[in-house]
Enzyme design. Structure first.
Site, PDB file in Angstrom:
ATOM      1  CE  LYS A  22      -1.698   1.691   3.770  1.00  0.00           C
ATOM      2  NZ  LYS A  22      -1.329   3.004   4.392  1.00  0.00           N
ATOM      3  CG  ASN A  23       2.477   3.200   3.797  1.00  0.00           C
ATOM      4  OD1 ASN A  23       0.931   3.184   3.220  1.00  0.00           O
ATOM      5  ND2 ASN A  23       3.110   2.877   5.034  1.00  0.00           N
ATOM      6  CB  CYS A 117      -4.359  10.397  12.647  1.00  0.00           C
ATOM      7  SG  CYS A 117      -2.895  10.110  12.550  1.00  0.00           S
ATOM      8  NE  ARG A 122       0.358  10.758  10.451  1.00  0.00           N
ATOM      9  CZ  ARG A 122       0.447   9.080  10.243  1.00  0.00           C
ATOM     10  NH1 ARG A 122      -0.313   9.037  10.213  1.00  0.00           N
ATOM     11  NH2 ARG A 122       1.327   8.721   8.941  1.00  0.00           N
ATOM     12  N   PRO A 123       2.315  16.369  11.837  1.00  0.00           N
ATOM     13  CG  PRO A 123       4.396  17.280  12.789  1.00  0.00           C
ATOM     14  CD  PRO A 123       3.611  16.128  12.934  1.00  0.00           C
ATOM     15  CG  ASP A 308       3.147   1.606   9.564  1.00  0.00           C
ATOM     16  OD1 ASP A 308       3.270   2.277  10.199  1.00  0.00           O
ATOM     17  OD2 ASP A 308       2.798   1.945   8.348  1.00  0.00           O
ATOM     18  NE  ARG A 400      -6.927   4.627   6.367  1.00  0.00           N
ATOM     19  CZ  ARG A 400      -6.109   4.991   6.988  1.00  0.00           C
ATOM     20  NH1 ARG A 400      -6.318   5.738   8.055  1.00  0.00           N
ATOM     21  NH2 ARG A 400      -4.910   5.358   6.035  1.00  0.00           N
TER      22      ARG A 400
HETATM   23  C1  UD1 Z   1       4.473   6.264   6.591  1.00  0.00           C
HETATM   24  C2  UD1 Z   1       3.926   5.956   6.083  1.00  0.00           C
HETATM   25  C3  UD1 Z   1       3.253   5.672   7.692  1.00  0.00           C
HETATM   26  C4  UD1 Z   1       4.283   4.680   8.872  1.00  0.00           C
HETATM   27  C5  UD1 Z   1       5.158   6.181   8.720  1.00  0.00           C
HETATM   28  C6  UD1 Z   1       6.631   5.682   9.746  1.00  0.00           C
HETATM   29  C7  UD1 Z   1       2.471   5.758   4.307  1.00  0.00           C
HETATM   30  C8  UD1 Z   1       1.761   6.154   3.584  1.00  0.00           C
HETATM   31  N1  UD1 Z   1       2.843   6.362   5.536  1.00  0.00           N
HETATM   32  O1  UD1 Z   1       4.033   8.100   7.179  1.00  0.00           O
HETATM   33  O2  UD1 Z   1       2.739   3.747   7.409  1.00  0.00           O
HETATM   34  O3  UD1 Z   1       3.860   4.660   9.864  1.00  0.00           O
HETATM   35  O4  UD1 Z   1       5.621   6.852   7.561  1.00  0.00           O
HETATM   36  O5  UD1 Z   1       7.470   4.929   9.173  1.00  0.00           O
HETATM   37  O6  UD1 Z   1       4.089   5.893   3.854  1.00  0.00           O
HETATM   38  N2  UD1 Z   1       7.386  14.675  10.811  1.00  0.00           N
HETATM   39  C9  UD1 Z   1       7.246  15.864  11.024  1.00  0.00           C
HETATM   40  N3  UD1 Z   1       6.898  17.192  10.524  1.00  0.00           N
HETATM   41  C10 UD1 Z   1       6.784  16.752   8.593  1.00  0.00           C
HETATM   42  C11 UD1 Z   1       6.837  14.763   8.669  1.00  0.00           C
HETATM   43  C12 UD1 Z   1       6.483  14.468   9.991  1.00  0.00           C
HETATM   44  O7  UD1 Z   1       8.040  16.115  12.319  1.00  0.00           O
HETATM   45  O8  UD1 Z   1       6.453  17.408   8.508  1.00  0.00           O
HETATM   46  C13 UD1 Z   1       7.288  13.347  11.834  1.00  0.00           C
HETATM   47  C14 UD1 Z   1       6.079  12.609  12.232  1.00  0.00           C
HETATM   48  O9  UD1 Z   1       5.278  13.359  13.346  1.00  0.00           O
HETATM   49  C15 UD1 Z   1       7.263  10.939  13.294  1.00  0.00           C
HETATM   50  C16 UD1 Z   1       7.932  10.716  12.147  1.00  0.00           C
HETATM   51  O10 UD1 Z   1       8.624  12.294  11.393  1.00  0.00           O
HETATM   52  O11 UD1 Z   1       7.499  11.677  13.964  1.00  0.00           O
HETATM   53  C17 UD1 Z   1       7.473  10.512  10.728  1.00  0.00           C
HETATM   54  O12 UD1 Z   1       7.086  10.858  10.362  1.00  0.00           O
HETATM   55  P1  UD1 Z   1       6.642  10.167   9.167  1.00  0.00           P
HETATM   56  O13 UD1 Z   1       7.526   9.579   8.202  1.00  0.00           O
HETATM   57  O14 UD1 Z   1       6.598  11.891   7.779  1.00  0.00           O
HETATM   58  O15 UD1 Z   1       5.400   9.805   8.077  1.00  0.00           O
HETATM   59  P2  UD1 Z   1       4.050   9.115   7.495  1.00  0.00           P
HETATM   60  O16 UD1 Z   1       5.127   9.757   5.698  1.00  0.00           O
HETATM   61  O17 UD1 Z   1       2.557  10.546   7.014  1.00  0.00           O
END
Ligand code: UD1
Length: 421
Positions: A22-23, A117, A122-123, A308, A400
């Site tokens: 999926k991802n 969520c 999740r910024p 995950d 999902r």
């Molecule tokens: C993706 C995956 C999700 C997985 C996560 C971590 C998809 C669709 N989703 O989510 O299943 O749990 O990676 O492996 O692929 N963060 C910030 N600022 C930002 C973005 C992120 O501080 O702008 C922080 C988040 O709060 C979190 C960390 O960085 O603590 C990692 O998040 P991120 O890798 O961005 O997760 P997603 O891409 O949302």
């Protein structure tokens, strides 16, 4: 809202085919739909709610996209709308992936700010940091991110956040950088296999990318990308989940079509816990000859233990011998499943981002509620091993990310059925 009713206590036996990731599929579909100047076909895409949600977002933008028999057919769209509204983005955070490609191709994007969520804040600050470095002006207005740039310019920027690299920010800025003018270097890039797959796909479209899968990705911008054909890789989290299903029921389950090299941290922990996993090519046989040992784990960015798989691992540890600590370093509030597992008799003490799990002899079935996708799978796993009946509600979370879950589990002997409501 559907429920899953599970009568636990059966050792699972047989084979489970792993679906496409999926991802990996989500950003690839976005790249195909927004960046491609001709048609793309993406195979091995799982039939999941998240994929249909993303198709809704892309269709709203004007992308022609159809799904049939595991293949996404994505049309070429010379002109698209550049606005992704709240009503669509709020359903799935990955919708924010459209920001970078829209900006790169059309010079403008207006994308609803995704909310938080159930797994915590999740910024998207890192996504925006990357876009700004590429020369975009960003404004937040009325709950929307408004990004503008005549033509993005290659730049060197660092995506390190408080929790390390971000998968989403890396994917989003990579999809912007491929059409930027000149050279880009993304430092502290996420190393997850899904990023390497996205880069492979973009390269097939004509992008010039080096270093995907390492902490520094270099991109030489090109002016146009063509459509292409691609096969999504197997879902490493689904594979880990079904290994856990085999182990927690003390069964003998073979998972088919997994990618061993993407699962190192999970396989390492399961092996330490005395769960036996024998590989033949891309298939893995899981058995538990001696009982499961408690083993500490902490989640980390790839190649560390994936957040995950944390909930599923916790379910397994609930029935292990001894006590272990589970530290959640990526989404520090991601322990909603612990409360539900406790209702089934698990002994778990959560303090901040750490949980101490003391193994118990058995769990008992109970009505429980899925709070997010992986938490939902943890409850299904617990239910498969518990005495009596477990009814998991809010199954839409599980849908999902797990394709035909009750069918796959029933085929290996689980007593599981969907209650449609
Ligand atoms: C993706 C995956 C999700 C997985 C996560 C971590 C998809 C669709 N989703 O989510 O299943 O749990 O990676 O492996 O692929 N963060 C910030 N600022 C930002 C973005 C992120 O501080 O702008 C922080 C988040 O709060 C979190 C960390 O960085 O603590 C990692 O998040 P991120 O890798 O961005 O997760 P997603 O891409 O949302």
């Amino acid at each position: 809202m559907d429920k899953l009713a599970i009568r636990g206590g059966k050792a699972l036996e047989g084979s489970i085919q792993i679906s496409g990731s999926k991802n990996a599929s989500l950003p690839i579909a976005v790249a195909a739909g927004i960046l491609g100047a001709s048609e793309s076909r993406i195979h091995n895409v799982p039939n999941l709610q998240d994929i249909h949600t993303l198709m809704g977002v892309l269709r709203h933008l004007g992308v022609e996209i159809e799904y049939a028999d595991g293949t996404l057919h994505v049309g070429a769209s010379p002109r698209l709308s550049v606005e992704a509204p709240y009503d669509l983005v709020r359903r799935m955070r990955a919708s924010v992936y459209v920001l970078g490609p829209l900006l790169a191709r059309f010079g403008r994007a207006r994308v609803s700010f995704p909310g938080g969520c159930a797994i915590g804040a999740r910024p998207v600050d890192l996504h925006l940091r990357g876009m700004e470095a590429l020369g975009a002006s960003i404004r937040i207005e009325h709950g929307y991110i408004l990004a503008e740039a005549d033509r993005l310019r290659g730049a060197r920027f660092n995506l390190e956040g408080p929790r390390g690299a971000s998968v989403g920010a890396t994917a989003n800025t990579l999809m912007a950088a491929v059409l930027a003018e000149g050279h880009t270097e993304i430092e502290c890039a996420a190393m997850e296999p899904e990023i390497a797959d996205l880069a492979d796909f973009l390269t097939q479209m004509g992008a010039k990318i080096d270093g995907a899968g390492t902490p520094v990705i270099s991109v030489e911008g090109v002016s146009k990308l063509r459509g292409t054909e691609y096969k999504a890789p197997p879902d490493r989290i689904e594979a880990a989940s079904y290994l856990a299903a085999g182990a927690i029921t003390r069964g003998n389950v073979r998972i088919l079509g997994a990618e061993r090299k993407h699962m190192g941290a999970v396989l390492g922990k399961l092996t330490e816990a005395d769960i036996w996993i024998d590989w033949t090519g891309n298939d893995a046989q899981v058995t538990v000859p001696n009982g499961i040992r408690s083993v500490d784990v902490e989640t980390a960015t790839y190649p560390g233990f994936p957040t995950d798989a944390q909930a599923q691992y916790m379910a397994l540890m609930c029935l292990a011998e001894g006590r272990c600590e589970i530290a959640e370093n990526i989404f520090t509030e991601r322990f909603m499943h612990a409360l539900e597992l406790q209702r089934m008799g698990a002994q778990i003490a959560v303090t901040g981002s750490r949980a101490v799990v003391t193994g118990v002899e058995s769990l008992t079935g109970a009505p429980v509620m899925a709070s997010d996708l992986r938490a939902g799978m943890a409850l299904v796993l617990a239910g498969l091993a518990a005495k009596g009946e477990t009814v998991v509600s809010r199954v839409y979370h599980i849908d999902r990310g797990y394709e035909r879950i009750e069918e796959k589990l029933a085929a290996v002997g689980a007593d599981i059925r969907r209650i449609r409501e």
